[in-house]
Design a protein around this motif. Structure first.
Motif, PDB file in Angstrom:
ATOM      1  N   GLN A 119       7.329  -7.239   9.061  1.00  0.00           N
ATOM      2  CA  GLN A 119       8.168  -7.375   7.860  1.00  0.00           C
ATOM      3  C   GLN A 119       7.445  -8.159   6.771  1.00  0.00           C
ATOM      4  O   GLN A 119       7.469  -7.788   5.597  1.00  0.00           O
ATOM      5  N   GLN A 120       6.775  -9.240   7.159  1.00  0.00           N
ATOM      6  CA  GLN A 120       6.047 -10.061   6.194  1.00  0.00           C
ATOM      7  C   GLN A 120       4.867  -9.279   5.601  1.00  0.00           C
ATOM      8  O   GLN A 120       4.611  -9.348   4.398  1.00  0.00           O
ATOM      9  N   THR A 121       4.182  -8.541   6.437  1.00  0.00           N
ATOM     10  CA  THR A 121       3.059  -7.728   5.965  1.00  0.00           C
ATOM     11  C   THR A 121       3.546  -6.675   4.979  1.00  0.00           C
ATOM     12  O   THR A 121       2.906  -6.434   3.947  1.00  0.00           O
ATOM     13  N   TYR A 122       4.679  -6.060   5.272  1.00  0.00           N
ATOM     14  CA  TYR A 122       5.256  -5.074   4.359  1.00  0.00           C
ATOM     15  C   TYR A 122       5.532  -5.701   2.992  1.00  0.00           C
ATOM     16  O   TYR A 122       5.175  -5.146   1.956  1.00  0.00           O
ATOM     17  N   GLN A 123       6.152  -6.865   2.987  1.00  0.00           N
ATOM     18  CA  GLN A 123       6.450  -7.554   1.723  1.00  0.00           C
ATOM     19  C   GLN A 123       5.173  -7.958   0.995  1.00  0.00           C
ATOM     20  O   GLN A 123       5.067  -7.794  -0.225  1.00  0.00           O
ATOM     21  N   ASP A 124       4.200  -8.490   1.750  1.00  0.00           N
ATOM     22  CA  ASP A 124       2.931  -8.896   1.128  1.00  0.00           C
ATOM     23  C   ASP A 124       2.200  -7.703   0.517  1.00  0.00           C
ATOM     24  O   ASP A 124       1.670  -7.795  -0.594  1.00  0.00           O
ATOM     25  N   ASN A 125       2.190  -6.597   1.249  1.00  0.00           N
ATOM     26  CA  ASN A 125       1.544  -5.385   0.739  1.00  0.00           C
ATOM     27  C   ASN A 125       2.234  -4.875  -0.515  1.00  0.00           C
ATOM     28  O   ASN A 125       1.583  -4.454  -1.467  1.00  0.00           O
ATOM     29  N   ASP A 126       3.547  -4.899  -0.503  1.00  0.00           N
ATOM     30  CA  ASP A 126       4.325  -4.451  -1.657  1.00  0.00           C
ATOM     31  C   ASP A 126       4.003  -5.299  -2.881  1.00  0.00           C
ATOM     32  O   ASP A 126       3.788  -4.783  -3.978  1.00  0.00           O
TER      33      ASP A 126
ATOM     34  N   LYS B 174       1.051  -6.138  -8.008  1.00  0.00           N
ATOM     35  CA  LYS B 174       0.129  -6.968  -8.788  1.00  0.00           C
ATOM     36  C   LYS B 174      -1.099  -6.173  -9.213  1.00  0.00           C
ATOM     37  O   LYS B 174      -1.520  -6.235 -10.372  1.00  0.00           O
ATOM     38  N   ALA B 175      -1.670  -5.404  -8.291  1.00  0.00           N
ATOM     39  CA  ALA B 175      -2.847  -4.593  -8.610  1.00  0.00           C
ATOM     40  C   ALA B 175      -2.519  -3.567  -9.687  1.00  0.00           C
ATOM     41  O   ALA B 175      -3.286  -3.374 -10.635  1.00  0.00           O
TER      42      ALA B 175
END
Length: 169
Positions: free
Chosen positions: A99-106, A111-112
């Motif tokens: 879940q955290q990885t999903y949010q971080d990736n999003d 940002k990119a």
């Protein structure tokens, strides 16, 4: 009579001068300009690759979670209580990490995308500003900015000129 002719000539000259000094208005379609830019195509490709990479990473994590959950289900009945608790906690930790990885990736994708679009937009706005100054325009408005009406007879479409200024076709 002579005074009337002089007044008429002055009036005509005044109308001609005021007609030439009327403010100039322009409009552009920045979406069309941006989509024609090679920088936009490159940015979109980079974002798509990044998205695919993030999706592959998440899929790998989800597959790992699923395998561990299935293995735990098979062994659960035979495991001592302390190992059950520990493995259950491992599964919950892995789920939270996903879940955290999903949010971080999003957030990283957003940002990119923002950074890449900011550079592209700045380039377009600079070209519009330069064109406006060179052409003596009072306003250059965005066609798609929710403006309900722009008179195409009183406003000049500068989209093609901005594209030319940016070296686009």
């Amino acid at each position: 009579m002579r005074k009337m002719i002089i007044c008429a000539i002055c009036a005509i000259c005044g109308l001609t001068a005021s007609a030439q000094s009327q403010p100039k208005f322009g409009h552009v379609n920045t979406q069309e300009i941006i989509q024609a830019m090679p920088e936009f195509t490159a940015a979109r490709t980079e974002i798509e690759k990044l998205t695919e990479q993030y999706q592959a990473d998440l899929k790998s994590m989800q597959d790992e979670l699923q395998k561990k959950a299935e293995a735990f289900e098979k062994e659960e009945a035979t495991l001592p209580e302390n190992i059950k608790t520990r493995r259950n906690q491992e599964l919950q930790d892995l789920y939270q990490r996903i879940q955290q990885t999903y949010q971080d990736n999003d957030q990283a994708l957003a940002k990119a995308q923002q950074e890449k679009m900011q550079a592209i937009t700045a380039k377009v706005l600079e070209a519009i500003k330069t064109l406006g100054q060179e052409g003596g325009y009072v306003y250059i408005m965005e066609m798609g900015a929710g403006i309900p009406y722009i008179s195409t007879t009183l406003s000049t479409d500068l989209t093609a000129q901005v594209k030319a200024k940016l070296g686009l076709k």
